[in-house]
Design an enzyme around this catalytic site. Structure first.
Site, mmCIF file in Angstrom:
data_model
loop_
_atom_site.group_PDB
_atom_site.id
_atom_site.type_symbol
_atom_site.label_atom_id
_atom_site.label_comp_id
_atom_site.label_asym_id
_atom_site.label_seq_id
_atom_site.Cartn_x
_atom_site.Cartn_y
_atom_site.Cartn_z
ATOM 1 C CD GLU A 172 -11.574 3.953 -6.905
ATOM 2 O OE1 GLU A 172 -11.737 4.508 -5.832
ATOM 3 O OE2 GLU A 172 -11.626 2.510 -7.150
ATOM 4 N N GLY A 188 -9.740 -0.920 -6.586
ATOM 5 C CA GLY A 188 -10.070 -2.196 -7.215
ATOM 6 C C GLY A 188 -9.956 -3.140 -6.103
ATOM 7 C CB ALA A 208 -7.276 -0.720 -11.159
ATOM 8 C CD GLU A 237 -14.135 -0.803 -7.176
ATOM 9 O OE1 GLU A 237 -12.807 -0.820 -7.784
ATOM 10 O OE2 GLU A 237 -14.971 -0.390 -7.534
HETATM 11 N N1 CO8 Z 1 -1.061 0.766 -9.779
HETATM 12 C C1 CO8 Z 1 0.253 0.685 -10.205
HETATM 13 N N2 CO8 Z 1 1.523 0.408 -9.448
HETATM 14 C C2 CO8 Z 1 0.947 0.860 -7.918
HETATM 15 C C3 CO8 Z 1 -0.138 0.880 -7.547
HETATM 16 C C4 CO8 Z 1 -1.334 0.828 -8.334
HETATM 17 N N3 CO8 Z 1 -2.608 1.102 -7.901
HETATM 18 N N4 CO8 Z 1 -0.084 1.006 -6.027
HETATM 19 C C5 CO8 Z 1 1.133 0.995 -6.102
HETATM 20 N N5 CO8 Z 1 2.084 0.790 -6.892
HETATM 21 C C6 CO8 Z 1 3.634 0.643 -7.343
HETATM 22 C C7 CO8 Z 1 4.053 1.941 -7.081
HETATM 23 O O1 CO8 Z 1 3.933 2.945 -8.221
HETATM 24 C C8 CO8 Z 1 5.525 1.665 -6.625
HETATM 25 O O2 CO8 Z 1 6.262 1.106 -7.891
HETATM 26 P P1 CO8 Z 1 7.676 1.742 -8.181
HETATM 27 O O3 CO8 Z 1 8.668 1.343 -6.938
HETATM 28 O O4 CO8 Z 1 7.912 1.301 -9.482
HETATM 29 O O5 CO8 Z 1 7.819 3.447 -8.181
HETATM 30 C C9 CO8 Z 1 5.154 0.429 -5.892
HETATM 31 O O6 CO8 Z 1 3.852 -0.073 -6.273
HETATM 32 C C10 CO8 Z 1 5.335 0.933 -4.125
HETATM 33 O O7 CO8 Z 1 4.425 1.880 -4.066
HETATM 34 P P2 CO8 Z 1 4.667 3.155 -3.125
HETATM 35 O O8 CO8 Z 1 6.264 3.407 -3.389
HETATM 36 O O9 CO8 Z 1 3.619 4.118 -3.823
HETATM 37 O O10 CO8 Z 1 4.331 2.654 -1.809
HETATM 38 P P3 CO8 Z 1 4.122 3.590 -0.533
HETATM 39 O O11 CO8 Z 1 4.024 2.771 0.775
HETATM 40 O O12 CO8 Z 1 4.690 4.624 -0.719
HETATM 41 O O13 CO8 Z 1 2.693 3.915 -0.937
HETATM 42 C C11 CO8 Z 1 0.326 3.487 -1.400
HETATM 43 C C12 CO8 Z 1 1.523 2.855 -0.866
HETATM 44 C C13 CO8 Z 1 -0.269 4.723 -0.411
HETATM 45 C C14 CO8 Z 1 -0.578 2.331 -1.502
HETATM 46 C C15 CO8 Z 1 0.421 3.946 -2.607
HETATM 47 O O14 CO8 Z 1 1.299 3.002 -3.464
HETATM 48 C C16 CO8 Z 1 -0.733 4.209 -3.652
HETATM 49 O O15 CO8 Z 1 -1.210 5.367 -3.180
HETATM 50 N N6 CO8 Z 1 -1.057 3.488 -4.541
HETATM 51 C C17 CO8 Z 1 -2.080 3.918 -5.360
HETATM 52 C C18 CO8 Z 1 -3.311 3.584 -4.847
HETATM 53 C C19 CO8 Z 1 -4.659 4.005 -5.494
HETATM 54 O O16 CO8 Z 1 -4.961 5.180 -6.219
HETATM 55 N N7 CO8 Z 1 -5.396 3.047 -5.846
HETATM 56 C C20 CO8 Z 1 -6.688 3.176 -6.637
HETATM 57 C C21 CO8 Z 1 -6.313 2.877 -8.364
HETATM 58 S S1 CO8 Z 1 -7.723 3.162 -9.424
HETATM 59 C C22 CO8 Z 1 -8.559 1.737 -9.191
HETATM 60 O O17 CO8 Z 1 -8.249 0.898 -8.428
HETATM 61 C C23 CO8 Z 1 -9.944 1.690 -10.239
HETATM 62 C C24 CO8 Z 1 -10.579 0.646 -9.869
HETATM 63 C C25 CO8 Z 1 -11.475 0.378 -11.091
HETATM 64 C C26 CO8 Z 1 -10.895 -0.369 -12.047
HETATM 65 C C27 CO8 Z 1 -11.806 -0.793 -13.246
HETATM 66 C C28 CO8 Z 1 -11.075 -1.124 -14.486
HETATM 67 C C29 CO8 Z 1 -9.502 -1.377 -14.536
#
Ligand code: CO8
Length: 259
Positions: free
Chosen positions: A133, A110, A66, A113
């Site tokens: 999460e 998500g 998400a 999911e």
């Molecule tokens: N949301 C928003 N932005 C994101 C997300 C995300 N989930 N994942 C990556 N991005 C963005 C980063 O912020 C970054 O943006 P910017 O260049 O502006 O800083 C860009 O994408 C590239 O990402 P990274 O620089 O972090 O790339 P890396 O290769 O270094 O890392 C990862 C990749 C490991 C995947 C890392 O991006 C990461 O950890 N992302 C988040 C993963 C995460 O925690 N996902 C769970 C989110 S919560 C969720 O999904 C809840 C589900 C239920 C939802 C129900 C209602 C909405």
């Protein structure tokens, strides 16, 4: 047909392809993205020319979860008001046509999911699955704790949901989450071939097969077997059942009427 900002929707023969298209954010799933996916699934489900729906992302990410940036300022009341289910958050899971997730790179939170809402997950050897999460101070919110547990069992689901670690494609296949792993450069070819094969089957029979398997997740064994028997019998009311068996006996390819 709906118009879309965050996804690309194409019909390739009898396969409807939904490609998540927010590459700079690793296909983070905002509420708007979920609404678009729901609308696209609705369009493709209503399209008689489509027999299977394929959902995919790009090489680096199926979807990294998400949209955390969108969620970060929200409070409890915002999340209550945003009725996620009603706005189409799980629309893929209620689709009557067969669905395939073609996953390359990250399928997290998500994203994992969403993949699990599909009937089949085909993964590239670069795929990584997880429910991280907990590292953000929250838990899965659109079925992760339930579908992952049913797919891989309690021990592995607890491990992923409590540690937030990712599992690679090989572990995901061993655990039963994905049906096959293919080299990254072959992912779309293989997933399209599977989708085309499914789309070539009798549509009502495919819907019944999907429905029968899905009952296994919702009911007891004996009730599920009753449902399966009724569905099996009802295939005998279809021209396609008669054609399928006649084609076998006559050593030729079946020409399904309901495609
Ligand atoms: N949301 C928003 N932005 C994101 C997300 C995300 N989930 N994942 C990556 N991005 C963005 C980063 O912020 C970054 O943006 P910017 O260049 O502006 O800083 C860009 O994408 C590239 O990402 P990274 O620089 O972090 O790339 P890396 O290769 O270094 O890392 C990862 C990749 C490991 C995947 C890392 O991006 C990461 O950890 N992302 C988040 C993963 C995460 O925690 N996902 C769970 C989110 S919560 C969720 O999904 C809840 C589900 C239920 C939802 C129900 C209602 C909405």
């Amino acid at each position: 047909m709906s118009t879309f900002e965050h996804i690309i929707v194409e019909s390739k023969g009898a396969v409807g392809v939904i490609r998540l298209n927010r590459p700079k954010m690793l296909n983070a799933l905002s509420f708007a993205v979920f609404r678009e996916i729901a609308a696209a699934v609705g369009d493709l489900e209503a399209d008689d020319g489509i027999g299977c729906i394929l959902i995919t992302g790009n090489e680096k990410a199926f979807a990294a979860g998400a949209d955390v940036k969108e969620m970060q300022p929200k409070g409890f009341i915002d999340m209550v008001n945003e009725d996620f289910k009603a706005s189409g958050g799980d629309r893929v899971a209620t689709c009557r046509k067969p669905t395939i997730a073609a996953v390359s790179g990250y399928a997290l939170g998500g994203g994992c999911e969403l993949a699990m809402m599909c009937d089949i997950i085909i993964a590239s050897d670069t795929a990584k699955f997880g429910q991280p999460e907990i590292t953000l101070g929250t838990i899965p919110g659109i079925g992760g704790s339930q579908r992952l547990t049913r797919a891989v069992g309690k021990a592995k689901a607890m491990d992923l949901c409590l540690t937030g670690r990712m599992m690679d494609a090989a572990e995901a296949e061993r655990s039963g989450l994905v049906s096959r792993i293919v080299p990254a450069d072959k992912l779309m070819d293989e997933a399209m071939a599977a989708a085309e094969k499914i789309a070539s089957m009798s549509r009502p029979v495919a819907a019944m097969a999907k429905s029968a398997v899905n009952r296994a997740f919702e009911t007891t064994l004996s009730e599920g077997i009753n449902v399966e028997r009724d569905l099996f019998r009802s295939t005998f009311a279809l021209d396609d059942r008669a054609e399928g068996m006649a084609a076998f006996v006559e050593k030729r390819k079946p020409n399904n009427k309901h495609r």
